[in-house]
Design a protein around this motif. Structure first.
Motif, PDB file in Angstrom:
ATOM      1  N   GLU A 100      -0.001  -0.925  -2.545  1.00 56.85           N
ATOM      2  CA  GLU A 100      -0.649   0.218  -3.192  1.00 56.85           C
ATOM      3  C   GLU A 100      -1.633   0.883  -2.233  1.00 56.85           C
ATOM      4  OE1 GLU A 100      -2.883   0.996  -7.448  1.00 56.85           O
ATOM      5  OE2 GLU A 100      -3.267  -0.880  -6.395  1.00 56.85           O
ATOM      6  N   LEU A 101      -2.399   0.070  -1.536  1.00 58.95           N
ATOM      7  CA  LEU A 101      -3.411   0.584  -0.614  1.00 58.95           C
ATOM      8  C   LEU A 101      -2.765   1.236   0.608  1.00 58.95           C
ATOM      9  CD1 LEU A 101      -6.507   0.625  -0.433  1.00 58.95           C
ATOM     10  CD2 LEU A 101      -6.384  -1.532   0.824  1.00 58.95           C
ATOM     11  N   VAL A 102      -1.832   0.525   1.236  1.00 58.36           N
ATOM     12  CA  VAL A 102      -1.192   1.043   2.446  1.00 58.36           C
ATOM     13  C   VAL A 102      -0.284   2.231   2.116  1.00 58.36           C
ATOM     14  CG1 VAL A 102       0.344   0.465   4.370  1.00 58.36           C
ATOM     15  CG2 VAL A 102      -1.338  -1.196   3.571  1.00 58.36           C
ATOM     16  N   GLY A 103       0.402   2.161   0.973  1.00 59.18           N
ATOM     17  CA  GLY A 103       1.259   3.279   0.579  1.00 59.18           C
ATOM     18  C   GLY A 103       0.467   4.563   0.391  1.00 59.18           C
ATOM     19  N   THR A 104      -0.710   4.450  -0.223  1.00 60.83           N
ATOM     20  CA  THR A 104      -1.571   5.623  -0.378  1.00 60.83           C
ATOM     21  C   THR A 104      -2.023   6.149   0.974  1.00 60.83           C
ATOM     22  OG1 THR A 104      -2.378   4.729  -2.482  1.00 60.83           O
ATOM     23  CG2 THR A 104      -3.651   6.500  -1.489  1.00 60.83           C
ATOM     24  N   ALA A 105      -2.356   5.233   1.883  1.00 61.04           N
ATOM     25  CA  ALA A 105      -2.783   5.641   3.223  1.00 61.04           C
ATOM     26  C   ALA A 105      -1.653   6.331   3.984  1.00 61.04           C
ATOM     27  CB  ALA A 105      -3.280   4.422   3.999  1.00 61.04           C
ATOM     28  N   MET A 106      -0.431   5.813   3.876  1.00 60.89           N
ATOM     29  CA  MET A 106       0.698   6.423   4.573  1.00 60.89           C
ATOM     30  C   MET A 106       1.037   7.784   3.989  1.00 60.89           C
ATOM     31  SD  MET A 106       1.248   4.388   6.989  1.00 60.89           S
ATOM     32  CE  MET A 106       2.687   5.236   7.613  1.00 60.89           C
ATOM     33  N   LEU A 107       0.891   7.926   2.675  1.00 61.52           N
ATOM     34  CA  LEU A 107       1.117   9.236   2.061  1.00 61.52           C
ATOM     35  C   LEU A 107       0.107  10.246   2.600  1.00 61.52           C
ATOM     36  CD1 LEU A 107       2.613  10.948  -0.052  1.00 61.52           C
ATOM     37  CD2 LEU A 107       0.940  10.157  -1.750  1.00 61.52           C
ATOM     38  N   ALA A 108      -1.146   9.818   2.728  1.00 66.79           N
ATOM     39  CA  ALA A 108      -2.171  10.698   3.307  1.00 66.79           C
ATOM     40  C   ALA A 108      -1.857  11.024   4.759  1.00 66.79           C
ATOM     41  CB  ALA A 108      -3.545  10.028   3.200  1.00 66.79           C
ATOM     42  N   ALA A 109      -1.303  10.045   5.489  1.00 65.95           N
ATOM     43  CA  ALA A 109      -0.964  10.275   6.895  1.00 65.95           C
ATOM     44  C   ALA A 109       0.126  11.328   7.041  1.00 65.95           C
ATOM     45  CB  ALA A 109      -0.516   8.964   7.538  1.00 65.95           C
ATOM     46  N   VAL A 110       1.127  11.281   6.155  1.00 66.18           N
ATOM     47  CA  VAL A 110       2.217  12.261   6.212  1.00 66.18           C
ATOM     48  C   VAL A 110       1.729  13.638   5.780  1.00 66.18           C
ATOM     49  CG1 VAL A 110       4.452  12.896   5.212  1.00 66.18           C
ATOM     50  CG2 VAL A 110       4.023  10.533   5.913  1.00 66.18           C
ATOM     51  N   LEU A 111       0.969  13.684   4.684  1.00 73.50           N
ATOM     52  CA  LEU A 111       0.519  14.968   4.137  1.00 73.50           C
ATOM     53  C   LEU A 111      -0.505  15.650   5.035  1.00 73.50           C
ATOM     54  CD1 LEU A 111       0.194  14.113   0.326  1.00 73.50           C
ATOM     55  CD2 LEU A 111       2.055  15.296   1.503  1.00 73.50           C
ATOM     56  N   ALA A 112      -1.269  14.862   5.792  1.00 73.94           N
ATOM     57  CA  ALA A 112      -2.285  15.457   6.672  1.00 73.94           C
ATOM     58  C   ALA A 112      -1.834  15.505   8.128  1.00 73.94           C
ATOM     59  CB  ALA A 112      -3.587  14.666   6.563  1.00 73.94           C
ATOM     60  N   GLY A 113      -1.180  14.443   8.602  1.00 70.81           N
ATOM     61  CA  GLY A 113      -0.827  14.364  10.017  1.00 70.81           C
ATOM     62  C   GLY A 113       0.205  15.385  10.459  1.00 70.81           C
ATOM     63  N   ILE A 114       1.259  15.564   9.663  1.00 75.05           N
ATOM     64  CA  ILE A 114       2.315  16.509  10.052  1.00 75.05           C
ATOM     65  C   ILE A 114       1.812  17.954  10.050  1.00 75.05           C
ATOM     66  CG2 ILE A 114       4.567  17.449   9.376  1.00 75.05           C
ATOM     67  CD1 ILE A 114       5.373  14.632   8.558  1.00 75.05           C
TER      68      ILE A 114
END
Length: 338
Positions: A100-114
């Protein structure tokens, strides 16, 4: 595609088998007697001998390895010396909170990083590009535990904007008890319509997930920028510019999809790194995930639990890599030829 999938599956099985054997060897080389951890420090010699016999520690190493591999295949990951519960049951309870924690972080990484990488490529070698590059370098360089402590101190302790620690407000267990289905609190609250716990969980997720997401956001932004700049220098991009398309249209309509392949491959590596970082963040924010379970296992020399955590992380990494590889093959047919 079927041949590509079978080849990748065979490689995944070999990787998992190697991790399991290496974990078993390291587990046997760790100093200390697991029987003492299981039976307690005041157990008699006869009781320790009985525990060793029951756990199979009195058999030859080759026999222990074969029995260990056979048990893993059957779904028996051993018994925790600390909790006296099956390791698989303990992990199935703790791991979803980490996902749950890492999945939320990865979603933020995709939505912000790209988008940040796209913006930097659009304004390459300009002030916007420089700002994105400096910010991403800072995000990559700051140790995750230090960032977690700073965020907790500033936004939770001093400003009081967000909760200090925990997965959700513990008082809600009395007023709005949660029915558990997946052990992922946000998902269970959403499925059951438990809005108080859902709101509390989302607020508790903000700080730890952002602390974990800092590194992935920086890496994804840098990789997206580099891949887009390289792709926009290809002949097809020059032709598209000659046909009257703007630089932004060339980047978003023609260069983004082929450039997304390297970014996807990077996401698998970043996911594994973030999962390990989550162990540190969970300690700072008292998050009830696999990191806390692993820390307790290490403190008590609970070798079956430590081995179980190692195998669980390895399996997750292999599965994520396999999914990313299949996604790459679907996006770019050239990947299937490798």
């Amino acid at each position: 595609m079927a041949r590509h999938l079978s080849r990748r599956l065979a490689q995944a099985v070999l990787v998992v088998a190697g991790v399991v054997v290496l974990t078993f060897v390291v587990m046997r080389l760790v100093p200390g007697d697991p029987a003492v951890t299981y039976a307690g420090p005041r157990a008699s010699a006869a009781q320790l001998a009985e525990v060793r016999r029951r756990l199979g520690f009195d058999r030859p190493l080759t026999v222990q390895l074969w029995e260990y591999l056979s048990a893993l295949v059957r779904g028996d990951w051993g018994t925790s010396l600390r909790t006296h519960q099956t390791v698989l049951k303990d992990i199935s309870t703790a791991f979803p909170a980490s996902i749950e924690l890492v999945g939320t972080a990865m979603l933020a990484a995709v939505l912000a990083g790209i988008p940040l990488g796209l913006l930097a490529a659009r304004h390459a070698r300009g002030p916007v590009d420089g700002s994105v590059r400096v910010s991403s370098m800072l995000a990559v360089s700051v140790p995750v535990f230090l960032l977690a402590l700073v965020m907790q101190n500033v936004f939770a302790t001093k400003l009081g904007w967000l909760p200090v620690a925990g997965e959700y407000d513990a008082t809600l267990d009395t007023t709005s008890p949660l029915h558990v289905y997946t052990n992922i609190t946000a998902v269970d609250a959403l499925l059951t319509g438990n809005w108080p716990i859902l709101g509390s969980t989302l607020r508790h997720l903000v700080l730890p997930s952002l602390a974990i997401a800092a590194y992935p956001i920086g890496v994804v932004a840098q990789m997206t920028r580099a891949a887009l700049i390289e792709e926009s220098a290809q002949n097809h991009a020059r032709l598209e510019r000659a046909l009257g398309f703007t630089r932004w249209q060339v980047l978003t309509r023609f260069s983004l999809r082929p450039a997304f392949g390297p970014v996807l491959a990077l996401l698998a590596l970043v996911f594994a790194f973030s999962l390990v970082n989550a162990f540190l963040v969970e300690s700072v924010f008292d998050w009830p995930g696999l990191g806390r379970y692993a820390a307790d296992a290490i403190r008590s020399s609970d070798t079956p639990a430590i081995a179980g955590v190692t195998i669980a992380v390895a399996l997750t990494y292999v599965v994520v890599n396999l999914l990313v590889d299949l996604a790459q093959a679907a996006i770019d047919p050239r990947v299937r030829m490798t």
